[in-house]
Design an enzyme around this catalytic site. Structure first.
Site, PDB file in Angstrom:
ATOM      1  N   GLY A 190       0.727  -1.375  -0.140  1.00 28.72           N
ATOM      2  CA  GLY A 190      -0.061  -0.033   0.070  1.00 28.72           C
ATOM      3  C   GLY A 190       0.973   1.348  -0.087  1.00 28.72           C
ATOM      4  O   GLY A 190       2.131   1.356  -0.235  1.00 28.72           O
ATOM      5  N   SER A 191       0.418   2.307   0.652  1.00 24.88           N
ATOM      6  CA  SER A 191       0.950   3.741   0.521  1.00 24.88           C
ATOM      7  C   SER A 191       2.132   3.907   1.637  1.00 24.88           C
ATOM      8  O   SER A 191       2.118   2.887   2.484  1.00 24.88           O
ATOM      9  CB  SER A 191      -0.156   4.703   0.681  1.00 24.88           C
ATOM     10  OG  SER A 191      -0.638   4.500   2.048  1.00 24.88           O
ATOM     11  N   VAL A 194       0.490   4.974   5.294  1.00 28.60           N
ATOM     12  CA  VAL A 194       0.090   3.617   5.865  1.00 28.60           C
ATOM     13  C   VAL A 194       1.218   2.795   6.354  1.00 28.60           C
ATOM     14  O   VAL A 194       1.336   2.096   7.337  1.00 28.60           O
ATOM     15  CB  VAL A 194      -1.255   3.053   5.285  1.00 28.60           C
ATOM     16  CG1 VAL A 194      -1.645   1.632   6.070  1.00 28.60           C
ATOM     17  CG2 VAL A 194      -2.301   3.920   5.139  1.00 28.60           C
ATOM     18  N   GLY A 195       2.189   2.351   5.215  1.00 24.62           N
ATOM     19  CA  GLY A 195       3.317   1.811   5.582  1.00 24.62           C
ATOM     20  C   GLY A 195       4.004   2.103   6.734  1.00 24.62           C
ATOM     21  O   GLY A 195       4.561   1.241   7.708  1.00 24.62           O
ATOM     22  N   GLU A 212       5.556  -3.201   0.724  1.00 26.58           N
ATOM     23  CA  GLU A 212       5.648  -3.161  -0.712  1.00 26.58           C
ATOM     24  C   GLU A 212       5.039  -1.865  -1.049  1.00 26.58           C
ATOM     25  O   GLU A 212       3.660  -1.902  -0.852  1.00 26.58           O
ATOM     26  CB  GLU A 212       4.910  -4.437  -1.247  1.00 26.58           C
ATOM     27  CG  GLU A 212       5.403  -5.577  -1.111  1.00 26.58           C
ATOM     28  CD  GLU A 212       6.678  -5.942  -2.057  1.00 26.58           C
ATOM     29  OE1 GLU A 212       6.821  -5.150  -3.134  1.00 26.58           O
ATOM     30  OE2 GLU A 212       7.340  -7.033  -1.786  1.00 26.58           O
ATOM     31  N   CYS A 246       1.255   0.087  -9.335  1.00 21.40           N
ATOM     32  CA  CYS A 246       2.420   0.661  -8.639  1.00 21.40           C
ATOM     33  C   CYS A 246       3.638   0.624  -9.701  1.00 21.40           C
ATOM     34  O   CYS A 246       4.582   1.419  -9.266  1.00 21.40           O
ATOM     35  CB  CYS A 246       2.800  -0.464  -7.619  1.00 21.40           C
ATOM     36  SG  CYS A 246       2.987  -2.080  -8.150  1.00 21.40           S
TER      37      CYS A 246
HETATM   38  P1  NAD Z   1      -5.417   0.756   0.165  1.00 19.70           P
HETATM   39  O1  NAD Z   1      -6.127   2.157   0.451  1.00 19.70           O
HETATM   40  O2  NAD Z   1      -6.113  -0.276  -0.454  1.00 19.70           O
HETATM   41  O3  NAD Z   1      -4.581   0.162   1.466  1.00 19.70           O
HETATM   42  C1  NAD Z   1      -3.791  -1.082   1.678  1.00 19.70           C
HETATM   43  C2  NAD Z   1      -4.392  -1.556   2.904  1.00 19.70           C
HETATM   44  O4  NAD Z   1      -3.894  -1.025   4.147  1.00 19.70           O
HETATM   45  C3  NAD Z   1      -5.802  -1.789   2.943  1.00 19.70           C
HETATM   46  O5  NAD Z   1      -6.077  -3.303   3.084  1.00 19.70           O
HETATM   47  C4  NAD Z   1      -6.114  -0.913   3.867  1.00 19.70           C
HETATM   48  O6  NAD Z   1      -7.306  -1.495   4.795  1.00 19.70           O
HETATM   49  C5  NAD Z   1      -5.034  -0.966   5.076  1.00 19.70           C
HETATM   50  N1  NAD Z   1      -4.846   0.085   5.806  1.00 19.70           N
HETATM   51  C6  NAD Z   1      -5.460   1.452   5.456  1.00 19.70           C
HETATM   52  N2  NAD Z   1      -5.112   2.227   6.563  1.00 19.70           N
HETATM   53  C7  NAD Z   1      -4.568   1.470   7.587  1.00 19.70           C
HETATM   54  C8  NAD Z   1      -3.829   1.808   8.701  1.00 19.70           C
HETATM   55  N3  NAD Z   1      -4.049   3.024   9.304  1.00 19.70           N
HETATM   56  N4  NAD Z   1      -3.286   0.861   9.363  1.00 19.70           N
HETATM   57  C9  NAD Z   1      -3.208  -0.489   8.643  1.00 19.70           C
HETATM   58  N5  NAD Z   1      -3.795  -0.878   7.639  1.00 19.70           N
HETATM   59  C10 NAD Z   1      -4.399   0.335   7.041  1.00 19.70           C
HETATM   60  O7  NAD Z   1      -4.219   0.959  -0.764  1.00 19.70           O
HETATM   61  P2  NAD Z   1      -3.226   2.208  -1.092  1.00 19.70           P
HETATM   62  O8  NAD Z   1      -2.560   2.732   0.239  1.00 19.70           O
HETATM   63  O9  NAD Z   1      -4.219   3.574  -1.593  1.00 19.70           O
HETATM   64  O10 NAD Z   1      -2.193   1.805  -2.000  1.00 19.70           O
HETATM   65  C11 NAD Z   1      -2.079   2.452  -3.219  1.00 19.70           C
HETATM   66  C12 NAD Z   1      -0.552   2.395  -2.767  1.00 19.70           C
HETATM   67  O11 NAD Z   1       0.083   1.247  -2.958  1.00 19.70           O
HETATM   68  C13 NAD Z   1       0.130   3.169  -4.104  1.00 19.70           C
HETATM   69  O12 NAD Z   1       1.185   4.015  -3.646  1.00 19.70           O
HETATM   70  C14 NAD Z   1       0.898   2.213  -4.671  1.00 19.70           C
HETATM   71  O13 NAD Z   1       2.183   2.235  -5.610  1.00 19.70           O
HETATM   72  C15 NAD Z   1       1.134   0.997  -3.728  1.00 19.70           C
HETATM   73  N6  NAD Z   1       1.104  -0.045  -4.182  1.00 19.70           N
HETATM   74  C16 NAD Z   1       2.500  -1.019  -4.145  1.00 19.70           C
HETATM   75  C17 NAD Z   1       2.776  -2.126  -4.687  1.00 19.70           C
HETATM   76  C18 NAD Z   1       3.823  -2.911  -4.680  1.00 19.70           C
HETATM   77  O14 NAD Z   1       3.674  -3.986  -4.894  1.00 19.70           O
HETATM   78  N7  NAD Z   1       4.857  -2.184  -4.239  1.00 19.70           N
HETATM   79  C19 NAD Z   1       1.382  -2.771  -5.301  1.00 19.70           C
HETATM   80  C20 NAD Z   1       0.182  -2.121  -5.224  1.00 19.70           C
HETATM   81  C21 NAD Z   1       0.134  -0.688  -4.663  1.00 19.70           C
END
Ligand code: NAD
Length: 469
Positions: A190-191, A194-195, A212, A246
């Protein structure tokens, strides 16, 4: 969801792990095969769900989700035996007679948190690795792709061993409640924002993790490249999933002598792939939600697109859009675009390109179109990114044998194929010694004679000699 609703699931998984059920290779194979059956028998349900979430075509879902995942399962089944083999090590004379080895061991109960943009793939690909490595798994799909999330929950519950694999659906609140629990490994996609939260939650329990994340992946088009092929491949990779990938090329850096040709070829490719009005194409997806739609509209502010630029809030539609005249200082260049807007920046010298890339945060991938081997080597050697793909895009992540992951700001850790198996395993060392002989040399009292003898016997004694000769 209350916290005590999570606990019973975890307690069951922990018990299963403690009974050693998941250590059995037969069990691991049976789960991987059951997962494959799920992907085959429910292919249409999965395609429909992904379509309902963001109007992705069945062909694209096959290519990037089910088809890819079936290949990953096949690869894991083929190599599982060799991946799990113990590695013998040589034992120095001083410790003989003895046998030393290390084997990959599962972490235990692991948590996989997936993102919405490839809602099946980002949950199931790490699940394949985690199961191959012998873990019990909690999967938390993204709430932003709710149809796919419920197919995952229903499907895994039906096809897999529920005492070892559990799906928890929900959003931020559920994810946070899960992170309160102690897991043995966390795999997050994810982002960045949040990471960071996931990492600090993991730190509370000293849980190892993989992140990731995303970033701005540049695509360089050198003077020496076949512009027509480059244009078609860039357009395909950028507008796949409407740019919500991504690994999508975030922006293009093209040699100034080939800029016009590239722009015209890309516009032609967009029409070839999606017709005169991409809104009518069954192969062109929509933006996942209102928030991301408005974010993209804001990024477009102040630009008159060179091509595309049409939007429709009712459908969350953003046309495949090419932007010219962007500089590295423009607002659109300050964060990951994650949508179908493609800035094109012209350059004179390769050094300028390397400079732009080096000044930016480390991307997940760097793409280069060039038939000049010297340029290829320079770009690979003088840049940093999770991966590199030369004369194509995205396909380096489709190879099961290549590790996939980020570096620096695009995350850390890797998966796919063996890399995934290793991510979800740790190396467990075993030394098996004979009880006899049991010389008194290692036991006190240490006389000076004994000490001097010990020094000579110890393996580090000859380091100097090794390097001097
Ligand atoms: P998202 O909003 O689906 O969030 C990802 C997950 O995090 C979800 O399951 C969500 O419920 C959970 N989440 C949200 N807030 C949270 C918190 N405070 N604590 C714990 N978990 C929480 O996805 P996103 O964040 O919009 O993802 C998009 C980003 O992910 C982009 O930057 C994209 O480049 C990156 N991405 C990376 C990869 C990779 O393989 N490296 C793949 C896909 C997306």
């Amino acid at each position: 969801m209350q916290k005590d609703q999570v606990l019973p699931e975890l307690a069951l998984l922990r018990e299963t792990f403690q009974h050693g059920i998941t250590l059995d290779l037969k069990w691991r194979r049976s789960q991987l095969l059951a997962l494959d059956t799920f992907l085959v028998e429910r292919e249409k349900d999965i395609a429909d769900a992904v379509h309902d979430d963001f109007r992705k075509s069945a062909a694209e879902t096959f290519l990037t989700e089910t088809g890819y995942l079936r290949g990953e399962i096949r690869f894991a089944l083929k190599h599982l035996k060799s991946w799990t083999k113990p590695h013998r090590v040589s034992v120095p004379l001083i410790y003989q007679p003895a046998k030393g080895y290390y084997s990959p061991a599962p972490y235990g109960v692991v948590l996989i948190i997936g993102a919405w943009n490839y809602p099946m793939n980002l949950c199931i690909a790490p699940l394949i690795s985690a199961l191959a490595a012998g873990n019990c798994v909690v999967v938390k799909p993204s709430e932003h792709a709710p149809h796919t999330s419920s197919v995952i929950a229903e499907g895994l519950g039906h096809y897999l061993d529920r005492s070892a694999i559990s799906v928890i659906e929900g959003g931020v609140e559920e994810a946070k409640a899960l992170l309160e629990e102690r897991f043995d490994y966390i795999f997050y996609t994810g982002s960045h924002a949040v990471g960071r939260e996931v990492m600090s939650a993991a730190a509370r329990h000293l849980t190892p993790l993989t992140l990731e994340l995303g970033g701005k992946c540049p695509c360089i088009v050198d003077e020496n490249s076949d512009i027509r092929v480059a244009a078609r491949r860039i357009v395909w990779a950028k507008f796949l999933n409407a740019g919500q990938t991504c690994l999508a090329p975030d922006y293009v850096l093209v040699h100034e002598n080939r800029e016009d040709e590239l722009l015209l070829s890309m516009r032609e490719a967009i029409t070839d792939f999606y017709g005169d009005d991409p809104r009518l194409s069954p192969d062109y997806p929509r933006i996942i939600n209102e928030k991301h739609f408005h974010r993209l509209e804001t990024l477009l502010d102040g630009f008159s697109p060179w091509s595309g630029g049409e939007t429709d809030p009712d459908e969350h539609y953003v046309a495949p859009t090419i932007l010219r005249g962007v500089t590295s200082m423009s607002a659109i260049m300050q964060s990951e675009i994650f949508g179908p807007l493609l800035p094109v920046i012209a350059f004179k010298e390769l050094e300028e390109v390397l400079d732009i890339i080096r000044r930016a945060k480390e991307p997940l991938a760097i793409y280069l179109f060039s038939s000049d081997r010297h340029v290829q080597e320079r770009v690979v050697r003088l840049s940093r990114s999770g991966g590199v793909c030369i004369n194509d895009l995205l396909f380096h992540a489709a190879l099961h044998a290549l590790p996939f992951g980020g570096i620096g700001s695009s995350g850390f850790g890797a998966y796919h194929g063996r890399a995934g198996f290793e991510t979800f395993s740790f190396k467990r060392s075993v030394l098996k010694r004979a009880l006899y002989p049991d010389p008194s040399l290692r036991y006190p009292p240490y006389s000076s004679r004994k000490f001097s003898f010990l020094r000579r016997l110890f393996p580090g004694w000859s380091i100097g000699k090794l390097f001097l000769h």
